[in-house]
Design a protein around this motif. Structure first.
Motif, PDB file in Angstrom:
ATOM      1  N   PHE A  89      20.862  72.178 -44.150  1.00 33.65           N
ATOM      2  CA  PHE A  89      22.431  72.465 -45.162  1.00 33.65           C
ATOM      3  C   PHE A  89      22.474  73.427 -46.463  1.00 33.65           C
ATOM      4  CE2 PHE A  89      20.796  67.903 -43.868  1.00 33.65           C
ATOM      5  CZ  PHE A  89      21.918  67.137 -42.881  1.00 33.65           C
ATOM      6  N   PRO A  90      22.867  74.640 -46.032  1.00 39.14           N
ATOM      7  CA  PRO A  90      22.617  75.640 -46.705  1.00 39.14           C
ATOM      8  C   PRO A  90      23.352  75.704 -48.323  1.00 39.14           C
ATOM      9  CG  PRO A  90      22.978  76.375 -45.016  1.00 39.14           C
ATOM     10  CD  PRO A  90      23.229  74.879 -44.756  1.00 39.14           C
ATOM     11  N   GLY A  91      22.892  75.551 -49.049  1.00 36.44           N
ATOM     12  CA  GLY A  91      23.176  75.934 -50.726  1.00 36.44           C
ATOM     13  C   GLY A  91      23.534  73.812 -51.322  1.00 36.44           C
ATOM     14  N   LEU A  92      23.310  73.457 -50.373  1.00 34.37           N
ATOM     15  CA  LEU A  92      23.907  71.273 -51.313  1.00 34.37           C
ATOM     16  C   LEU A  92      22.671  70.726 -52.042  1.00 34.37           C
ATOM     17  CD1 LEU A  92      24.894  69.153 -50.492  1.00 34.37           C
ATOM     18  CD2 LEU A  92      23.550  68.230 -48.817  1.00 34.37           C
ATOM     19  N   LEU A  93      21.330  71.195 -51.752  1.00 34.78           N
ATOM     20  CA  LEU A  93      20.136  70.958 -52.607  1.00 34.78           C
ATOM     21  C   LEU A  93      20.389  71.983 -53.718  1.00 34.78           C
ATOM     22  CD1 LEU A  93      18.189  69.303 -53.037  1.00 34.78           C
ATOM     23  CD2 LEU A  93      16.229  70.313 -52.043  1.00 34.78           C
ATOM     24  N   ALA A  94      20.454  72.803 -54.319  1.00 29.59           N
ATOM     25  CA  ALA A  94      20.714  73.747 -54.726  1.00 29.59           C
ATOM     26  C   ALA A  94      21.512  73.309 -56.164  1.00 29.59           C
ATOM     27  CB  ALA A  94      21.106  75.354 -54.776  1.00 29.59           C
ATOM     28  N   ALA A  95      23.151  73.149 -55.376  1.00 30.67           N
ATOM     29  CA  ALA A  95      24.470  72.823 -55.990  1.00 30.67           C
ATOM     30  C   ALA A  95      23.959  70.919 -56.283  1.00 30.67           C
ATOM     31  CB  ALA A  95      25.440  72.701 -55.130  1.00 30.67           C
ATOM     32  N   VAL A  96      23.247  70.533 -55.749  1.00 34.92           N
ATOM     33  CA  VAL A  96      23.093  69.061 -56.302  1.00 34.92           C
ATOM     34  C   VAL A  96      22.130  69.055 -57.478  1.00 34.92           C
ATOM     35  CG1 VAL A  96      21.727  66.379 -55.939  1.00 34.92           C
ATOM     36  CG2 VAL A  96      23.350  67.553 -54.630  1.00 34.92           C
ATOM     37  N   LEU A  97      21.051  70.258 -57.544  1.00 35.95           N
ATOM     38  CA  LEU A  97      20.178  70.159 -58.672  1.00 35.95           C
ATOM     39  C   LEU A  97      20.636  70.765 -60.141  1.00 35.95           C
ATOM     40  CD1 LEU A  97      16.733  71.033 -56.642  1.00 35.95           C
ATOM     41  CD2 LEU A  97      16.873  69.624 -57.855  1.00 35.95           C
ATOM     42  N   ALA A  98      21.692  71.330 -59.192  1.00 37.56           N
ATOM     43  CA  ALA A  98      22.332  72.399 -59.985  1.00 37.56           C
ATOM     44  C   ALA A  98      23.738  70.826 -61.382  1.00 37.56           C
ATOM     45  CB  ALA A  98      22.741  73.281 -60.170  1.00 37.56           C
ATOM     46  N   ASN A  99      23.679  70.719 -60.673  1.00 34.67           N
ATOM     47  CA  ASN A  99      24.796  69.245 -61.202  1.00 34.67           C
ATOM     48  C   ASN A  99      23.990  68.185 -61.684  1.00 34.67           C
ATOM     49  OD1 ASN A  99      27.544  70.108 -61.409  1.00 34.67           O
ATOM     50  ND2 ASN A  99      26.957  70.405 -59.168  1.00 34.67           N
ATOM     51  N   LYS A 100      22.158  68.441 -61.808  1.00 36.92           N
ATOM     52  CA  LYS A 100      21.650  66.960 -62.528  1.00 36.92           C
ATOM     53  C   LYS A 100      20.941  66.480 -64.221  1.00 36.92           C
ATOM     54  CE  LYS A 100      17.350  64.522 -61.774  1.00 36.92           C
ATOM     55  NZ  LYS A 100      16.877  64.568 -63.615  1.00 36.92           N
TER      56      LYS A 100
ATOM     57  N   ASP B  84      39.440  68.708 -61.130  1.00 40.69           N
ATOM     58  CA  ASP B  84      38.710  68.038 -62.082  1.00 40.69           C
ATOM     59  C   ASP B  84      36.769  67.903 -61.426  1.00 40.69           C
ATOM     60  OD1 ASP B  84      40.689  67.016 -63.495  1.00 40.69           O
ATOM     61  OD2 ASP B  84      41.323  65.854 -62.647  1.00 40.69           O
ATOM     62  N   PHE B  85      37.430  67.584 -59.558  1.00 39.76           N
ATOM     63  CA  PHE B  85      35.450  67.246 -59.748  1.00 39.76           C
ATOM     64  C   PHE B  85      34.650  68.363 -59.718  1.00 39.76           C
ATOM     65  CE2 PHE B  85      32.415  66.328 -56.427  1.00 39.76           C
ATOM     66  CZ  PHE B  85      32.321  64.717 -56.484  1.00 39.76           C
ATOM     67  N   ASP B  86      35.334  69.647 -59.640  1.00 45.56           N
ATOM     68  CA  ASP B  86      35.118  71.210 -59.666  1.00 45.56           C
ATOM     69  C   ASP B  86      34.015  71.416 -61.149  1.00 45.56           C
ATOM     70  OD1 ASP B  86      33.674  72.972 -57.693  1.00 45.56           O
ATOM     71  OD2 ASP B  86      34.384  74.365 -58.580  1.00 45.56           O
ATOM     72  N   ALA B  87      35.053  70.946 -61.799  1.00 46.35           N
ATOM     73  CA  ALA B  87      34.414  71.486 -63.291  1.00 46.35           C
ATOM     74  C   ALA B  87      33.445  69.998 -63.940  1.00 46.35           C
ATOM     75  CB  ALA B  87      36.413  70.799 -64.313  1.00 46.35           C
ATOM     76  N   ARG B  88      33.871  69.252 -63.583  1.00 41.64           N
ATOM     77  CA  ARG B  88      32.335  68.143 -63.647  1.00 41.64           C
ATOM     78  C   ARG B  88      31.271  68.704 -63.168  1.00 41.64           C
ATOM     79  NH1 ARG B  88      29.183  65.704 -65.025  1.00 41.64           N
ATOM     80  NH2 ARG B  88      28.598  63.285 -64.973  1.00 41.64           N
ATOM     81  N   PHE B  89      31.565  69.129 -61.527  1.00 41.33           N
ATOM     82  CA  PHE B  89      30.161  69.225 -60.688  1.00 41.33           C
ATOM     83  C   PHE B  89      30.038  69.963 -60.121  1.00 41.33           C
ATOM     84  CE2 PHE B  89      30.483  64.155 -60.382  1.00 41.33           C
ATOM     85  CZ  PHE B  89      29.599  63.906 -61.330  1.00 41.33           C
ATOM     86  N   PRO B  90      30.157  71.635 -60.784  1.00 38.16           N
ATOM     87  CA  PRO B  90      30.631  73.178 -60.183  1.00 38.16           C
ATOM     88  C   PRO B  90      29.758  73.221 -59.048  1.00 38.16           C
ATOM     89  CG  PRO B  90      29.953  72.946 -62.566  1.00 38.16           C
ATOM     90  CD  PRO B  90      29.310  71.798 -62.128  1.00 38.16           C
ATOM     91  N   GLY B  91      30.556  73.428 -58.146  1.00 37.90           N
ATOM     92  CA  GLY B  91      30.435  74.087 -56.376  1.00 37.90           C
ATOM     93  C   GLY B  91      29.359  72.536 -55.594  1.00 37.90           C
ATOM     94  N   LEU B  92      29.767  71.319 -56.015  1.00 37.05           N
ATOM     95  CA  LEU B  92      28.645  70.413 -55.660  1.00 37.05           C
ATOM     96  C   LEU B  92      29.679  70.314 -53.467  1.00 37.05           C
ATOM     97  CD1 LEU B  92      27.007  67.936 -54.945  1.00 37.05           C
ATOM     98  CD2 LEU B  92      27.912  66.711 -56.390  1.00 37.05           C
TER      99      LEU B  92
END
Lengths: 101, 101
Positions: A89-100, B84-92
């Motif tokens: 799942f390329p980029g998925l874990l990074a995107a989740v952690l960046a939003n934690k 809205d979603f991307d502003a809250r969770f960028p890239g997710l």
């Protein structure tokens, strides 16, 4: 001691991976394993969390291919399967952690 | 007709957002709304899915700030709240959609 099952990532669906990530305690376990790559269950989850709860969360993370658990002496040591997960799942874990946060 | 609740994204947790995404039917709804930005419930989910099931999935997506539903005439039209979603969770959302396959 129950058997530790580590799936091939190709058998993990996106929905199952997202389900494993969709819990604040499991997100915290993952964040701790990013900071400190080898942790036993208590250290991965915090001393105040009941052992059965930690065990359940680690089971879910293992089933989603996020965590590898190895028996080392009398302990079970947990590691993130970052590379395997990111290959699937390329980029998925990074995107989740960046939003934690 | 039940009230359509659209949360402020600041009130949506990462775990709640991931939970909303962690379902194959909801992932399919989101993918359809990316392709075609304004869809009624049947078109968003496929004609064969029971109405109550579609309604439940759309409720979960709305509660996570992923979907906006507006009553237009006799229909309810659904749109993704991408910005809205991307502003809250960028890239997710992009990372999830890139892995949907």
């Amino acid at each position: 001691m129950d058997r530790l099952v580590h799936p091939d990532l190709k058998d993990v669906s996106l929905a199952a991976a997202l389900h494993a990530l969709a819990d604040p305690v499991r997100l915290e376990i993952i964040a701790r394993l990013v900071e400190c790559p080898c942790l036993n269950a208590s250290a991965a989850c915090g001393q105040s969390t009941p052992k059965s709860t930690i065990s359940n969360h680690l089971n879910v993370l293992r089933a989603a291919g996020l965590v590898e658990t190895k028996v080392e002496g009398r302990e079970r040591i947990n590691r993130l399967r970052c590379m395997d997960f990111d290959a699937r799942f390329p980029g998925l874990l990074a995107a989740v952690l960046a939003n934690k946060g």
